[in-house]
Structure formats: structure tokens, C-alpha cells
Design an enzyme around this catalytic site. Sequence first.
Site, short mmCIF file in Angstrom:
data_model
loop_
_atom_site.label_atom_id
_atom_site.label_comp_id
_atom_site.label_asym_id
_atom_site.label_seq_id
_atom_site.Cartn_x
_atom_site.Cartn_y
_atom_site.Cartn_z
CG ASP A 161 -5.83 -0.23 -14.36
OD1 ASP A 161 -5.01 -0.10 -14.35
OD2 ASP A 161 -7.06 -0.56 -13.95
C1 GLC Z 1 -7.16 0.64 -10.50
C2 GLC Z 1 -5.39 -0.10 -10.27
C3 GLC Z 1 -5.66 -1.31 -11.25
C4 GLC Z 1 -6.62 -2.31 -10.19
C5 GLC Z 1 -8.16 -1.82 -10.81
C6 GLC Z 1 -9.95 -2.14 -10.06
O1 GLC Z 1 -7.04 1.65 -11.18
O2 GLC Z 1 -4.72 0.45 -11.61
O3 GLC Z 1 -4.67 -2.30 -10.55
O4 GLC Z 1 -6.46 -3.73 -10.90
O5 GLC Z 1 -8.01 -0.25 -10.70
O6 GLC Z 1 -9.38 -1.91 -8.81
#
Ligand code: GLC
Length: 747
Positions: A290
Amino acid sequence: MRKEIIKIFAVAFFAHGLLTAQSPTQLLSPHTEAKIDSIIKLMTIDEKLGQLNQIGGTWYDTKTERLNEEQTALLKAGSIGSFLGINGAAETGRIQRIAMEETRMKIPVMFGADIIHGFRTITPIPLAEASSWNPELVERSARIAAIEGAAAGVHWNYAPMVDIARDPRWGRIAEGSGEDVFLGSAMAAARVKGFQGKNLLEYGSLLACAKHFAAYGGAEAGRDYNTVDMSERSLREIYFPPYKAAIDAGAWTLMSAFNEIGGVPSSGSHWLMTDLLRKEWGFKGLVVSDYTAIMELLNHRIAKDSTEAGIVGLSAGVDIDMVSRIYIYKLAEAVRSGKLSEEIVNEAVRRVLRVKFAYGLFNDPYRNAKPEKEKELLLHKDHRAVAREIARQSIVLLKNEKSILPLSTSTKKIALIGPLAGKEHRRDLAGAWAWVQNPDDVVSVIEGIASKLSSQTKVLYDKGCEIESDSGSRISQAVKLAKQSDVVIAVLGESQHVSGEAASKTDLDLPFMQKELLKALHKTGKPIVLVVMNGRPLTLQWEADNIPAIVEAWHLGVETGNALADVLFGDYNPSGKLPVTFPRSVGQIPIYYNHKSTGRPMVEKDKYTSRYLDSPNSPLYPFGFGLSYTTFSYSNVKVSSSSIKKDQKINVSVDIGNSGKRSGEEVVQLYIRDDVATVTRPVKELKGFKKISLNTGEKKTVEFTLMPDDLSFYNLDMKKVVEPGTFTVFVGGNSADYIETKFEVVE
Ligand code: GLC
């Protein structure tokens, strides 16, 4: 003869690996796997780490070029393998051309995006779609999201979010399918199939990404990013299955979660990412971290510097570092100094290249760089039609005293009150994670209602108060309009800002002045229909005690106004059922239907049982609850045998009749309870559901089949077993109202 030639040709293609049977638990064809190995042999360590490096772009700015000088230099050096948040068929095509023509290895890059519930045609938030209990329709909704995302140059969708959530204080409960593992797994599979389509190589498919692995929804106190600490049994029985269902449905990628589990951050957990995911589940796809989760291993304090964080993350099995830039800048030296084995890097690169082959990017790097498709497909009218249908089916009727609903289109005066009723907050109707470029895409409530009514009906509108502020009261103006009306429709709830990521709350009442506005409207004595638009269960005890009609409308996307009007005026009989329990108060949280008995199950008159002094144990609205404009009667629940052996299946049948005045749909729900076992079992568990439609007076018999796996659980040795003993079967329209029968499992 012709058929024979085609068959030979197809076999040759298959053998050649171009038509590889694609499952993320199998390697690609030997030819393709060999090709991957030959590419890796030619790569420098920096180029290998480049494949494991993902950088972000500014979202949706498709007017201008999206890479600055540093990013363009990294791209040309082969130091970027994928992008987050860059889309637009022309711009992604331009960037791909740099990768394919100006780098040494000419490896295609991947474009990832968060298309959680629709790309330009924003559909209801996933928690709303789960309320439809209609996996086929949810798959169609995911399909249009994929078609539009692919048309906009995206390859890889960071969805479905499949985290089980039992705590409505957590804002991201909006993004998943609620509290139940069976419903959540069905929705996870439906969305993966919708995103990836029948064949990943076909235009209009996106790579799916089940997230956030794992148990992100179990955050203590419902506070986002907080610690998760639970038994392996709870992980395996409640939180893990939806990720496994997504993989079994074909998801080629997973995203690692921010949270720790019992002392080990998910994004640094070798047990999670390698022992369980790769060795036990056989997953051959890739894991992306993430956003900055690799860097955050420093915040978890399990790495002393960023190099160590990178080594921990990559060695655990997290293949791609989303935007921390640790893998790309720190790990080449770690390999050179012997701190990190290059084979670990090679294995991660192998999985990334495997996914790029599986998605056909080596055959056609420009597969989604078609600007003409973008113009043709985004916000297509057929997509709006799907958005409206699933929005209608996502609406849950919570209360309808004296059948105040459906409203008559010949009503003379309707007072339409509330900050979410007008055009001002159309963006909020799309909910969290909806990158609506233009709020004009969204049909507001006032527009939807107006489209149902003739000039004979006067709609008196006032926002009454701000959506989330203690100032700007217009309560007196709203009350004045209410007094002139025959019926009041109050549209209240949450903005999209307090839903989704980084949006945890401790107070779940209608926010700020909205409750005061509602009470003032209630004082007029006029009949009120409360429409709640929200991304989580709210605490609606006062509303349930005082307001005659309550409609849970969530955040429904671009077709909000039309879908809501269809329900309010009876063009669609609401069929939604809650995928999550509604508590009476925050003090009850966590509260969910499939709880354990405890040693002192609550007994009404007995103080010394598991209960509160100041509240009932029961929720305001239970899991699976939802009313209709008609009524359904359940009878004659039967099992195909009074006893079965451990390895046998058993059928359950039940009769359902429509005893009301209009046709409607009912979600028939099947729950079981393992009455006595060597490990405590929930008081009930959802093991089947079927959505059926019945005309007035019509009766149907619905059949379910329970397989041995449905009766199994993890025993004291953490082995999945079916134990002999009696099972109780509950069948009904929600988890609290049912008829029951029993059967026995014998050795
Ligand atoms: C965010 C979220 C995740 C998302 C990623 C990219 O912090 O936790 O669900 O896919 O970043 O945007």
C-alpha cells in the site's frame, strides 16, 4: 475438415503460450516462463529493482503531461515498472512509448488506479452494492468500471477492497462488503470476475487487486491504520476467506495492508506474504505494497533505516514498493553488500513480469491507449443504466409505518429538505473514492424527484442546514416549507469527506445540525420520510423511534436521484438488505450477528449475564435486514435428511409466499449453527442466500445445498474439520427473523 484445422491451430497457440490458461495459482506456459527467465538474465540490478518501483502521478490531470523531469529520467533509465494514478489513453500511450522505445530492456510499464466503484460512471459505494445481495449485478457494475478504466488507459485496478469490517467507526467500511465472510467472499469473487472479464487478454479487462492483505478492517477502536491483534482462528475463519475468494476468482494481484497483525506489520510479514499466500494458497501473482507501506515499517519500528525496511518488505514477499522509492534507491547496494540475496529480487521481478505477460502487455503494450475508445465509452448511456439498476437494488427500506411509502405522484406539495437533497452536494452523492471529474455527471435527489412529478406537484426545497457545520442554519426556513407541505422528504447524512480512508469517527449520529433540523421538522407533525445518505452504519435510535419512514440510501453514485425517486414513488420495490449491523449506540461496537454464545448468554431478567445496564444487546437493525413494500411469509423449512455422514452434503428447502399487495424481491437467507463443537462456534453463520422475485400471492420453494466445507471450522489443531453432532438451520429474510430446523452429522 475446417474444424480440425482450427483445432490444430488453437492447440499450437495454446502450446505456444499465447492463449495461456490464466489462473494466478498456476505458472504461465513453460514457453512464457522461460521467456521471463531469459529477460531477467539480461537485466541489471537497477533494471530489476525498476520493475519493483511504482511512482504516483497527479490523479486525473489528463490535460497535461504527467511526469516531471526526475520521473521521466527514472522511466528512461528503466527504473519504473508501474505508475499509480496516471490515466488518459493518450498520456499513458505517450509514457508507454518512452518505456518501449527509449529504455534498454523495453519492458512495458503498468498503469494502476483506484477504480473502487466506477471510473467515470460512478456506481454505488461497495457497501451499498453489497446491500443488493446480487453478485451477478455487482459483477456487471464492476464490468462497466473495467471497460471505462481500460478505455482511459488503465491496466490495473486497485480493487476490490475485500476487508471484512465489523466496526462502523472505521471510514473504510464504505469500501468493502460489510461484516460477513460468506457475503463478502461472494462479492469479492463477483468484482474480480467483473474487473478481469472472461479473458484478461480481451479489451475492456483490468487486472484486479484484492486489498488490503490482511485484516485491515480489524483495526482496534475502528481507528484507521491502527493495530490489529486477533487469533489465527479469527483470521482464517473471518478475515482471510475473501482474499482467497478473490484469488480463486482469478485475481492476479494483492495489495499489502498498512496494519500490523499481532506484532508483525502485514507489509513485512513473511508468514502472510510467503508461507500463507505463496506456499499454502499457491498464489503466483504479485503483491504491491500500500502507499508508502514499505517506508512505514520504520514507523512500526521494525526496521532501523530505510534499507532495512526495504529488505524486510521484499524478503517478506511484497514485490512492488508503492511510492516509497526504497527498493529503487536502497536495495542495489544491499545486494552488492550481500545484505540481500539477488535471488529474492529475481523472484519478485519474475512475478511482476508474469503479471505483465498474463495481461498481454508484452504482446500489446498499447492495448489500452485508444483515445477514440475513451470518448465512446466513458459515461456511456448503457453504463448509466447499470448504475441506476444497482443503485435501486442497493437501497434498504428500514422503516415504513402505515405504508407512508411509496409516495403518490399526485401528492400536491412535497417539502424536500436537507443538504444532500439539492444540487450543491452532488459530489458527495458519489461517495468516497469517486474521482468524479464533473458533479454534473451526478443526478441529484431534487432532479430525480422532479423527473417523477407533473406540474401538479409543488416541490418546496430548502437545504435546512450545512452538511457538516454548526453554522448556516436554515432550520426556520425549512420548517416553514414543511408546514405548507403534505409530506416531508428529509435527505440527510454524510459528505464523502467523512467516509473512506482516514475518516474514522467516534460519533455516528447524524452530523452537526442535521439532527436538530430533523427534530424541528418532526415537531411540525407532518409525515416525514427520512432518506439517509452515508458511507457507514449511523446511530439512528431517535430517528427509529420518531420518524415513520426511513430509507438507507448510502452514497449511490451518478444515478442517485433517479434510483431514489424510483423507490420513493414505487417504480421499484426496495429489495436491499443490510450487509452490516446498525448499532443503537457507539457503545455497543463492535456488534455483529455471528457472535459467540459466551458462558453467560444474555437472559432478560438475569443481571449476571453478558449484557449492558443501559442498553439492550440487540442492534437497532440486524445484519440482513431490509423491508419491502410487500410482505413475505416463510414456511415449511425442511432438510433432505435428518442425518448425514461427515463427507456428505445436505439440501435445505423452504417455501416463501408473497402475502402482500405488490410484487417484490426477497433475499432468502440461510444460516447454520454448529450446536456443540470442540471449539466455540458462532450463534449463527450465513451459508447461503438467494434473491427471488414473487408476484402478489405467488409462492416458491427455494432450495439450498450445504456442502461439508460449509459445516467445517478450524479445530484445536487449526485443521479444518466437520465434527459429528447436531446443526440448527435458520432460514429467513434477515439474521434475526427466521424459521428453523435441525439435522445431525454422524461419524
Ligand atoms: C491508499 C489506500 C489504497 C489505495 C492506495 C493507492 O492509501 O490505502 O487502498 O489503493 O493508497 O491509491
